[in-house]
Scaffold this active site. Sequence first.
Site, mmCIF file in Angstrom:
data_model
loop_
_atom_site.group_PDB
_atom_site.id
_atom_site.type_symbol
_atom_site.label_atom_id
_atom_site.label_comp_id
_atom_site.label_asym_id
_atom_site.label_seq_id
_atom_site.Cartn_x
_atom_site.Cartn_y
_atom_site.Cartn_z
ATOM 1 N N LEU A 110 0.830 -1.208 0.000
ATOM 2 C CA LEU A 110 0.000 0.000 0.000
ATOM 3 C C LEU A 110 0.862 1.254 0.000
ATOM 4 O O LEU A 110 1.915 1.289 0.645
ATOM 5 C CB LEU A 110 -0.888 0.041 1.241
ATOM 6 C CG LEU A 110 -1.999 -0.990 1.346
ATOM 7 C CD1 LEU A 110 -2.678 -0.870 2.714
ATOM 8 C CD2 LEU A 110 -3.007 -0.835 0.238
ATOM 9 N N HIS A 111 0.393 2.268 -0.688
ATOM 10 C CA HIS A 111 1.040 3.574 -0.633
ATOM 11 C C HIS A 111 0.022 4.623 -1.058
ATOM 12 O O HIS A 111 -0.849 4.373 -1.871
ATOM 13 C CB HIS A 111 2.306 3.626 -1.500
ATOM 14 C CG HIS A 111 2.103 3.200 -2.918
ATOM 15 N ND1 HIS A 111 1.969 1.883 -3.282
ATOM 16 C CD2 HIS A 111 2.019 3.917 -4.059
ATOM 17 C CE1 HIS A 111 1.814 1.807 -4.594
ATOM 18 N NE2 HIS A 111 1.832 3.039 -5.086
ATOM 19 N N LEU A 112 0.151 5.762 -0.455
ATOM 20 C CA LEU A 112 -0.762 6.885 -0.660
ATOM 21 C C LEU A 112 -0.074 7.909 -1.540
ATOM 22 O O LEU A 112 1.042 8.332 -1.250
ATOM 23 C CB LEU A 112 -1.100 7.486 0.709
ATOM 24 C CG LEU A 112 -2.062 8.636 0.804
ATOM 25 C CD1 LEU A 112 -3.444 8.219 0.330
ATOM 26 C CD2 LEU A 112 -2.136 9.109 2.257
#
Length: 152
Positions: A110-112
């Site tokens: 996950l990464h924003l």
Amino acid sequence: MTGQTGEQGTRACFLCENPTLDKDDELYILHRAERSFIILNLYPYNTGHLMIAPYEHIGALEELPAETGAEMWALAQRSVGIIKGEYGPDGFNVGMNIGRLAGAGVPGHLHLHVVPRWGGDTNFMAVVGETKLVPESLDQTYARLRPLFEAG
């Protein structure tokens, strides 16, 4: 955490590996927090496009510890404030692409994304020419933003 193998098992996860190396300047790591870190996107949509990722290799949002998620959103708020002050964009896209079909380039971690936007930043070069023009190199962006993240 050490680098993880990708979905095909052929390459390491750069979001796991990069923070373990002592090369923040070379890898464009802007800031390290307790559970997550901020890194410039190597293939930015616009100047200042950065990503916030947990140190832990987690690919499902429902598995992300609440404390890590809260820290990531706090870093997103801080990032928006810093980029607003330094670049003065007209708006932002902030979000995640979860899973390959949703556009995730690193579906297992996950990464924003925090993407500053300006009026007219989508033009014929990006649409017709399939070429994105970014007016500043990653080195220049890093040099402008890193001191601001270090300041507080």
